[in-house]
Design a protein around this motif. Structure first.
Motif, PDB file in Angstrom:
ATOM      1  N   ARG A 195       0.841  -1.205   0.000  1.00  0.00           N
ATOM      2  CA  ARG A 195       0.000   0.000   0.000  1.00  0.00           C
ATOM      3  C   ARG A 195       0.876   1.254   0.000  1.00  0.00           C
ATOM      4  O   ARG A 195       0.404   2.348  -0.268  1.00  0.00           O
ATOM      5  CB  ARG A 195      -0.931   0.001   1.213  1.00  0.00           C
ATOM      6  CG  ARG A 195      -2.063  -1.011   1.090  1.00  0.00           C
ATOM      7  CD  ARG A 195      -2.908  -1.054   2.333  1.00  0.00           C
ATOM      8  NE  ARG A 195      -2.110  -1.448   3.492  1.00  0.00           N
ATOM      9  CZ  ARG A 195      -2.607  -1.702   4.692  1.00  0.00           C
ATOM     10  NH1 ARG A 195      -3.900  -1.624   4.898  1.00  0.00           N
ATOM     11  NH2 ARG A 195      -1.822  -2.053   5.687  1.00  0.00           N
ATOM     12  N   ALA A 196       2.160   1.082   0.315  1.00  0.00           N
ATOM     13  CA  ALA A 196       3.097   2.210   0.215  1.00  0.00           C
ATOM     14  C   ALA A 196       3.105   2.773  -1.199  1.00  0.00           C
ATOM     15  O   ALA A 196       3.352   3.965  -1.403  1.00  0.00           O
ATOM     16  CB  ALA A 196       4.507   1.755   0.604  1.00  0.00           C
ATOM     17  N   PHE A 197       2.838   1.929  -2.188  1.00  0.00           N
ATOM     18  CA  PHE A 197       2.794   2.371  -3.586  1.00  0.00           C
ATOM     19  C   PHE A 197       1.361   2.447  -4.111  1.00  0.00           C
ATOM     20  O   PHE A 197       1.063   3.275  -4.959  1.00  0.00           O
ATOM     21  CB  PHE A 197       3.570   1.399  -4.493  1.00  0.00           C
ATOM     22  CG  PHE A 197       4.995   1.159  -4.070  1.00  0.00           C
ATOM     23  CD1 PHE A 197       5.787   2.195  -3.595  1.00  0.00           C
ATOM     24  CD2 PHE A 197       5.534  -0.114  -4.160  1.00  0.00           C
ATOM     25  CE1 PHE A 197       7.100   1.964  -3.213  1.00  0.00           C
ATOM     26  CE2 PHE A 197       6.850  -0.351  -3.785  1.00  0.00           C
ATOM     27  CZ  PHE A 197       7.624   0.686  -3.300  1.00  0.00           C
ATOM     28  N   GLY A 198       0.499   1.554  -3.653  1.00  0.00           N
ATOM     29  CA  GLY A 198      -0.873   1.495  -4.179  1.00  0.00           C
ATOM     30  C   GLY A 198      -0.860   1.099  -5.642  1.00  0.00           C
ATOM     31  O   GLY A 198      -0.102   0.235  -6.064  1.00  0.00           O
ATOM     32  N   GLY A 199      -1.720   1.751  -6.431  1.00  0.00           N
ATOM     33  CA  GLY A 199      -1.728   1.480  -7.869  1.00  0.00           C
ATOM     34  C   GLY A 199      -2.538   0.269  -8.267  1.00  0.00           C
ATOM     35  O   GLY A 199      -2.535  -0.135  -9.433  1.00  0.00           O
ATOM     36  N   SER A 200      -3.255  -0.337  -7.308  1.00  0.00           N
ATOM     37  CA  SER A 200      -4.093  -1.502  -7.594  1.00  0.00           C
ATOM     38  C   SER A 200      -5.340  -1.412  -6.728  1.00  0.00           C
ATOM     39  O   SER A 200      -5.284  -0.884  -5.612  1.00  0.00           O
ATOM     40  CB  SER A 200      -3.338  -2.786  -7.247  1.00  0.00           C
ATOM     41  OG  SER A 200      -4.243  -3.880  -7.176  1.00  0.00           O
ATOM     42  N   ALA A 201      -6.424  -1.967  -7.217  1.00  0.00           N
ATOM     43  CA  ALA A 201      -7.639  -1.996  -6.391  1.00  0.00           C
ATOM     44  C   ALA A 201      -7.471  -2.904  -5.169  1.00  0.00           C
ATOM     45  O   ALA A 201      -8.273  -2.845  -4.254  1.00  0.00           O
ATOM     46  CB  ALA A 201      -8.828  -2.460  -7.218  1.00  0.00           C
ATOM     47  N   LEU A 202      -6.411  -3.726  -5.161  1.00  0.00           N
ATOM     48  CA  LEU A 202      -6.190  -4.585  -3.996  1.00  0.00           C
ATOM     49  C   LEU A 202      -5.367  -3.892  -2.923  1.00  0.00           C
ATOM     50  O   LEU A 202      -5.320  -4.336  -1.783  1.00  0.00           O
ATOM     51  CB  LEU A 202      -5.490  -5.892  -4.411  1.00  0.00           C
ATOM     52  CG  LEU A 202      -6.235  -6.787  -5.412  1.00  0.00           C
ATOM     53  CD1 LEU A 202      -5.506  -8.120  -5.577  1.00  0.00           C
ATOM     54  CD2 LEU A 202      -7.675  -7.021  -4.998  1.00  0.00           C
TER      55      LEU A 202
END
Ligand SMILES: [Zn+2]
Length: 236
Positions: free
Chosen positions: A70-77
């Motif tokens: 989640r430090a980067f995110g970029g996905s719905a997961l």
């Protein structure tokens, strides 16, 4: 006995594919070290599933590594983005979906490789599948072969020629139904597994995300009773 059987690192997510890959590794005589990555996934229910599966299939040990993507995110997961629901088969095969986690299998295999080198193991198992999958580029044979080359170049054990790293992907050419049949034949209890990307707080599957749909269709096609516990509101 222990000196004759080889150790393997098995990436274990808690889904039905990785559970089956673990069962194949065991059948092939490996002592299995299960690696589960807590990457901040929205469907953290799969971590509990991974613990259940590891216990049921008798791994030597399970390690859970926390690496919060989640430090980067970029996905719905891994970010606050909606999970696609009720997509048709055409929509699912039409491109790389928002549930793709950037470079996830590269990251996971790198961690598995690190642990394998420490264990003196040259065998890594993962349950990727290039048939009934969601279009993820890091589930394809080309990717796996490229990583295998990297593994042998990137490690002391590889460079010193102590062995040859192999990334085993026993499910890569199987349909979801075939994977389920294979798992049943190897004694996998799919009731223990979790596939849904967007489960209810109590872990019940949504029944509507791509992963739920692929799983449901797989059980139907395999003619195997589907043990998935879905949220009450879902009409199948
Ligand atoms: Zn779902």
């Amino acid at each position: 006995m222990t000196t004759q059987t080889k150790a393997a690192v098995v990436l274990l997510s808690g889904g039905l594919d990785s559970a089956t890959a673990l069962a194949v590794a065991r059948r092939d005589g490996f002592r299995c070290h299960a690696l589960t990555i807590a990457y901040g996934q929205r469907h953290a229910a799969e971590l509990e599933a991974a613990r259940r599966v590891a216990a049921a299939l008798g791994v030597v040990e399970q390690r859970v590594v926390r690496l919060d993507l989640r430090a980067f995110g970029g996905s719905a997961l891994t970010a606050d983005l909606p999970i696609p629901q009720d997509r048709s088969a055409e929509e699912m095969t039409g491109g790389i979906p928002i549930t793709y986690v950037p470079a996830r299998n590269t990251v996971f295999l790198s961690l598995a490789l690190a642990w394998a080198e420490v264990l003196g193991s040259f065998d890594i198992f993962m349950g990727v599948n290039a048939i009934d999958y969601s279009g993820y580029p890091d589930c394809r044979p080309e990717f796996v072969e490229a990583f295998e080359r990297l593994a042998n170049l990137a490690t002391r054990a590889g460079v010193e020629g102590r062995g040859h790293f192999r990334v085993h992907t026993p499910l890569i050419n199987l349909s979801k139904a075939d994977i389920i049949r294979r798992g049943v034949g190897l004694g996998v209890d799919f009731h223990l597994t979790h596939s849904c990307y967007d489960p209810a707080p109590d872990g019940a599957a949504c029944g509507r995300c791509d992963s739920c749909q692929l799983r449901r269709d797989g059980f139907r096609a395999a003619g195997v009773p589907d043990p998935t516990r879905c949220a009450a509101a879902v009409v199948k």
